[in-house]
Enzyme design. Structure first.
Site, PDB file in Angstrom:
ATOM      1  N   ASN A   1      14.576  28.348   1.952  1.00  0.00           N
ATOM      2  CA  ASN A   1      14.202  29.580   1.244  1.00  0.00           C
ATOM      3  C   ASN A   1      15.066  29.630  -0.009  1.00  0.00           C
ATOM      4  OD1 ASN A   1      13.693  32.125   0.304  1.00  0.00           O
ATOM      5  ND2 ASN A   1      14.795  33.202   1.938  1.00  0.00           N
TER       6      ASN A   1
ATOM      7  N   LYS B   1      14.939  31.650  -2.354  1.00  0.00           N
ATOM      8  CA  LYS B   1      15.111  33.017  -2.888  1.00  0.00           C
ATOM      9  C   LYS B   1      14.830  33.003  -4.395  1.00  0.00           C
ATOM     10  CE  LYS B   1      18.508  33.768   0.684  1.00  0.00           C
ATOM     11  NZ  LYS B   1      19.302  34.788   1.317  1.00  0.00           N
TER      12      LYS B   1
ATOM     13  N   HIS C   1      11.078  38.975   5.158  1.00  0.00           N
ATOM     14  CA  HIS C   1      12.495  38.601   5.008  1.00  0.00           C
ATOM     15  C   HIS C   1      13.325  39.875   4.898  1.00  0.00           C
ATOM     16  CE1 HIS C   1      16.199  37.006   3.351  1.00  0.00           C
ATOM     17  NE2 HIS C   1      15.820  35.834   3.833  1.00  0.00           N
TER      18      HIS C   1
ATOM     19  N   GLU D   1      15.617  40.696   3.028  1.00  0.00           N
ATOM     20  CA  GLU D   1      15.819  41.183   1.652  1.00  0.00           C
ATOM     21  C   GLU D   1      14.610  41.983   1.174  1.00  0.00           C
ATOM     22  OE1 GLU D   1      16.987  37.366   0.071  1.00  0.00           O
ATOM     23  OE2 GLU D   1      18.791  37.500   1.309  1.00  0.00           O
TER      24      GLU D   1
ATOM     25  N   GLU E   1      16.539  35.984  12.042  1.00  0.00           N
ATOM     26  CA  GLU E   1      17.597  35.959  11.035  1.00  0.00           C
ATOM     27  C   GLU E   1      18.439  37.222  11.158  1.00  0.00           C
ATOM     28  OE1 GLU E   1      16.497  33.227   7.572  1.00  0.00           O
ATOM     29  OE2 GLU E   1      15.752  35.204   7.080  1.00  0.00           O
TER      30      GLU E   1
ATOM     31  N   GLY F   1      23.556  34.733   4.183  1.00  0.00           N
ATOM     32  CA  GLY F   1      24.316  34.608   2.944  1.00  0.00           C
ATOM     33  C   GLY F   1      25.767  35.050   3.072  1.00  0.00           C
TER      34      GLY F   1
ATOM     35  N   SER G   1      23.088  31.524   7.420  1.00  0.00           N
ATOM     36  CA  SER G   1      24.221  30.622   7.178  1.00  0.00           C
ATOM     37  C   SER G   1      24.155  29.353   8.020  1.00  0.00           C
ATOM     38  CB  SER G   1      25.547  31.362   7.377  1.00  0.00           C
ATOM     39  OG  SER G   1      25.637  32.458   6.468  1.00  0.00           O
TER      40      SER G   1
HETATM   41  C1  PEP Z   1      17.730  33.257   4.281  1.00  0.00           C
HETATM   42  O1  PEP Z   1      17.802  33.845   3.221  1.00  0.00           O
HETATM   43  O2  PEP Z   1      16.631  33.185   4.870  1.00  0.00           O
HETATM   44  C2  PEP Z   1      18.951  32.645   4.809  1.00  0.00           C
HETATM   45  C3  PEP Z   1      18.969  32.236   6.052  1.00  0.00           C
HETATM   46  O3  PEP Z   1      19.996  32.545   3.929  1.00  0.00           O
HETATM   47  P1  PEP Z   1      21.401  31.777   4.193  1.00  0.00           P
HETATM   48  O4  PEP Z   1      21.074  30.457   4.836  1.00  0.00           O
HETATM   49  O5  PEP Z   1      21.993  31.618   2.822  1.00  0.00           O
HETATM   50  O6  PEP Z   1      22.202  32.646   5.091  1.00  0.00           O
END
Ligand code: PEP
Length: 248
Positions: free
Chosen positions: A9, A11, A94, A96, A166, A172, A211
């Site tokens: 992803n 973003k 997501h 976000e 998630e 992040g 992460s």
């Molecule tokens: C994401 O944005 O879907 C995500 C898992 O980000 P990160 O791996 O940076 O935590």
């Protein structure tokens, strides 16, 4: 046996020049991966993905889809527009988008349904905040998120979705759920899916996101109900993304 999926992803990151380096880095070293691999990119770069990835095992997708088919919806992108550019996947719900754009469980469910109707595979994101986890509400929150989706999907379409767990507090932040913490939620999700269709529940990949990095991917991916990863930060570096693909 579910085939693992590693999906990046990006973003709101990238440029034509930076993407070319990243995609060539991935293609150059990938070979024939044992798992499915995809990148979900900002819409302006779908054409670049189609040009760069068409002959590779890497699929591409969008990061959101409109519930509308066409018309006066400024800024929205339809499912048909994504498939016009060869997209196979689209992320819906997501955290976000839920947080910054106020997307509700019902809207996310509609988006998953519209994506399927357009021939896309929705990657349906669910996950709890830190406050929700600490107050013992993880199952209730994540359960309500998946139930909203299950309520609108035709049972015959169910096996075509991908779910991504998630935890919001892990996205992040560098904090990762332990493999057992993630496995517990994945098992709960699989049970919810099985309540709707036992057959589909066995087929639906449930990804972990938050992460995931080369140094923790192997342990997470070894859990029985973790069928891959949705990778944010680490998908922007070819070497890290490839290391996660190899771990899968
Ligand atoms: C994401 O944005 O879907 C995500 C898992 O980000 P990160 O791996 O940076 O935590």
């Amino acid at each position: 046996m579910r085939r693992k999926l590693i999906a990046g992803n990006w973003k709101m990151n990238g440029s034509l020049a930076a993407n070319a380096v990243l995609l060539n880095g991935i293609k150059g070293e990938l070979g024939q991966p044992a798992c499915a691999v995809a990148v979900c990119v900002p819409a302006p770069y779908l054409a670049q993905c189609r040009a760069e990835l068409a002959e590779s095992p890497v699929a591409w997708g969008g990061q959101d889809v409109s519930v509308h088919e066409s018309g006066a919806y400024t800024g929205e992108i339809s499912g048909a527009m994504l498939t016009d550019f060869g997209a196979r996947y689209v992320i819906v719900g997501h955290s976000e988008r839920r947080t910054y754009h106020g997307e509700s469980n019902d809207l996310v469910a509609q988006k998953a349904n519209v994506a399927l109707g357009a021939g896309l595979t929705p990657i349906v994101c669910v996950g709890e905040s830190l406050d929700e986890r600490e107050s013992g509400r993880t199952s209730a929150v994540v359960g309500a998120q998946i139930d909203a989706v299950l309520a609108v999907l035709d049972p015959s379409e169910l096996s075509k979705i991908v779910v991504a767990y998630e935890p919001v507090w892990a996205i992040g932040t560098g904090k990762t759920a332990t493999p057992q913490m993630a496995q517990d939620v994945h098992a709960m999700l699989r049970t919810r899916l099985a309540d709707k269709s036992a057959e589909a529940a066995e087929l639906i990949p449930i990804l972990y996101g938050g992460s995931m990095k080369p140094d923790n991917a192997r342990e997470l991916l070894a859990m029985p109900d973790i069928d891959g990863g949705l990778i944010g930060g680490a998908s922007l570096k070819a070497a890290d993304f490839l290391a996660i693909v190899r771990a899968a």
